[in-house]
Design a protein around this motif. Structure first.
Motif, short mmCIF file in Angstrom:
data_model
loop_
_atom_site.label_atom_id
_atom_site.label_comp_id
_atom_site.label_asym_id
_atom_site.label_seq_id
_atom_site.Cartn_x
_atom_site.Cartn_y
_atom_site.Cartn_z
N GLU A 1 1.03 -1.31 -0.11
CA GLU A 1 0.13 0.09 0.09
C GLU A 1 1.16 1.21 0.27
OE1 GLU A 1 -2.81 0.04 3.14
OE2 GLU A 1 -3.68 -2.13 2.71
N PHE A 2 0.98 1.94 -1.10
CA PHE A 2 2.19 2.81 -1.46
C PHE A 2 1.09 3.66 -2.97
CE2 PHE A 2 3.90 -1.17 -3.19
CZ PHE A 2 4.43 -0.02 -4.30
N ILE A 3 2.63 4.98 -2.43
CA ILE A 3 2.24 5.71 -3.40
C ILE A 3 4.00 5.96 -4.31
CG2 ILE A 3 1.47 7.81 -4.58
CD1 ILE A 3 -0.37 7.86 -2.74
N VAL A 4 4.40 6.04 -5.42
CA VAL A 4 5.84 6.56 -5.96
C VAL A 4 5.89 7.76 -6.80
CG1 VAL A 4 7.92 5.24 -6.99
CG2 VAL A 4 6.40 3.62 -5.35
N TYR A 5 6.08 8.68 -6.15
CA TYR A 5 6.14 9.46 -7.03
C TYR A 5 8.09 9.68 -8.09
CZ TYR A 5 2.93 11.78 -4.12
OH TYR A 5 1.23 11.41 -4.57
N TRP A 6 8.24 10.20 -9.30
CA TRP A 6 8.94 9.99 -9.99
C TRP A 6 9.58 11.37 -10.30
CZ3 TRP A 6 6.06 5.86 -10.76
CH2 TRP A 6 7.03 4.64 -10.69
N LEU A 7 10.69 12.11 -9.82
CA LEU A 7 10.91 13.57 -9.67
C LEU A 7 12.12 14.40 -10.81
CD1 LEU A 7 9.46 13.26 -7.23
CD2 LEU A 7 10.47 15.73 -6.44
N ARG A 8 11.54 15.41 -11.38
CA ARG A 8 13.37 16.31 -11.92
C ARG A 8 12.90 17.41 -11.72
NH1 ARG A 8 11.61 15.70 -17.53
NH2 ARG A 8 12.26 13.72 -17.90
N ASP A 9 13.94 18.17 -11.53
CA ASP A 9 13.47 19.18 -11.24
C ASP A 9 12.94 19.93 -9.91
OD1 ASP A 9 16.23 19.79 -12.34
OD2 ASP A 9 14.76 20.30 -14.42
N ARG A 10 12.54 18.57 -8.72
CA ARG A 10 11.33 18.79 -8.09
C ARG A 10 10.55 18.94 -8.60
NH1 ARG A 10 13.97 21.07 -1.94
NH2 ARG A 10 15.21 20.13 -2.44
N ARG A 11 9.83 18.42 -9.55
CA ARG A 11 8.08 18.41 -10.15
C ARG A 11 8.39 17.01 -10.32
NH1 ARG A 11 11.30 23.20 -12.15
NH2 ARG A 11 9.62 24.91 -11.92
N VAL A 12 7.23 16.72 -9.71
CA VAL A 12 6.56 15.02 -10.50
C VAL A 12 6.62 15.34 -11.44
CG1 VAL A 12 4.51 13.84 -9.88
CG2 VAL A 12 5.02 15.19 -8.07
N ILE A 13 6.70 14.06 -12.00
CA ILE A 13 6.98 13.67 -13.43
C ILE A 13 5.86 12.85 -13.18
CG2 ILE A 13 8.23 14.98 -14.31
CD1 ILE A 13 10.07 12.71 -14.42
N ALA A 14 5.91 12.14 -12.46
CA ALA A 14 5.29 10.62 -12.93
C ALA A 14 4.61 9.86 -11.72
CB ALA A 14 5.96 9.28 -13.57
N GLY A 15 4.17 9.61 -11.44
CA GLY A 15 3.48 8.96 -10.13
C GLY A 15 2.15 7.58 -10.35
N MET A 16 2.41 6.11 -9.08
CA MET A 16 1.65 5.37 -9.33
C MET A 16 0.99 5.44 -8.13
SD MET A 16 3.31 1.43 -9.78
CE MET A 16 4.80 1.76 -8.60
N ASN A 17 0.33 4.73 -7.88
CA ASN A 17 -0.69 4.05 -6.40
C ASN A 17 -0.91 2.82 -7.18
OD1 ASN A 17 -2.50 4.41 -8.45
ND2 ASN A 17 -4.10 4.25 -6.33
N VAL A 18 -0.32 1.72 -5.62
CA VAL A 18 -0.75 0.90 -5.25
C VAL A 18 -1.75 -0.07 -4.42
CG1 VAL A 18 0.48 -1.31 -4.66
CG2 VAL A 18 1.85 -0.49 -6.46
N ASN A 19 -3.22 0.31 -4.53
CA ASN A 19 -4.08 -0.28 -2.96
C ASN A 19 -4.29 0.94 -2.09
OD1 ASN A 19 -4.52 -3.43 -4.36
ND2 ASN A 19 -2.00 -3.70 -2.72
N VAL A 20 -3.86 1.71 -2.76
CA VAL A 20 -4.41 3.09 -2.08
C VAL A 20 -5.42 3.93 -2.89
CG1 VAL A 20 -3.31 5.47 -1.50
CG2 VAL A 20 -1.93 3.53 -1.40
N TRP A 21 -6.13 3.93 -2.54
CA TRP A 21 -7.93 4.61 -3.49
C TRP A 21 -8.12 5.87 -2.96
CZ3 TRP A 21 -7.36 0.62 -6.24
CH2 TRP A 21 -7.60 -0.56 -5.59
N ASP A 22 -8.14 6.54 -4.55
CA ASP A 22 -8.92 7.74 -4.68
C ASP A 22 -7.92 8.98 -4.79
OD1 ASP A 22 -11.44 7.20 -4.60
OD2 ASP A 22 -11.15 7.15 -2.52
#
Length: 61
Positions: free
Chosen positions: A17-38
C-alpha cells in the motif's frame, strides 16, 4: 523511468500500500499508486501543474 532525479515513496512498499512519485527538478513527472484508493486525480493534477515540491512533502501525508 529515464530522466528522473529522485524517487519518493509514500507508504510502505512491503505492505503493498504505497504511492511512488518520480521527480525531475523537484517537479513530479510520474506517479503510481498501489492499493491506495482515490488518489489518481490528485497525482495527475500534481503532474500537470508542474509545481515544485519538496520530497518530504510527498513522503508524508
Amino acid at each position: 523511468m529515464e530522466g528522473h532525479d529522485e524517487i519518493v515513496y509514500r507508504g510502505d512498499p512491503e505492505s503493498m500500500e504505497f504511492i511512488v512519485y518520480w521527480l525531475r527538478d523537484r517537479r513530479v513527472i510520474a506517479g503510481m499508486n498501489v492499493n491506495v484508493w482515490d488518489v489518481v486525480d490528485d497525482i495527475q493534477e500534481l503532474i500537470r501543474s508542474g509545481v515544485t515540491v519538496h520530497p518530504k512533502e510527498l513522503s508524508s501525508g
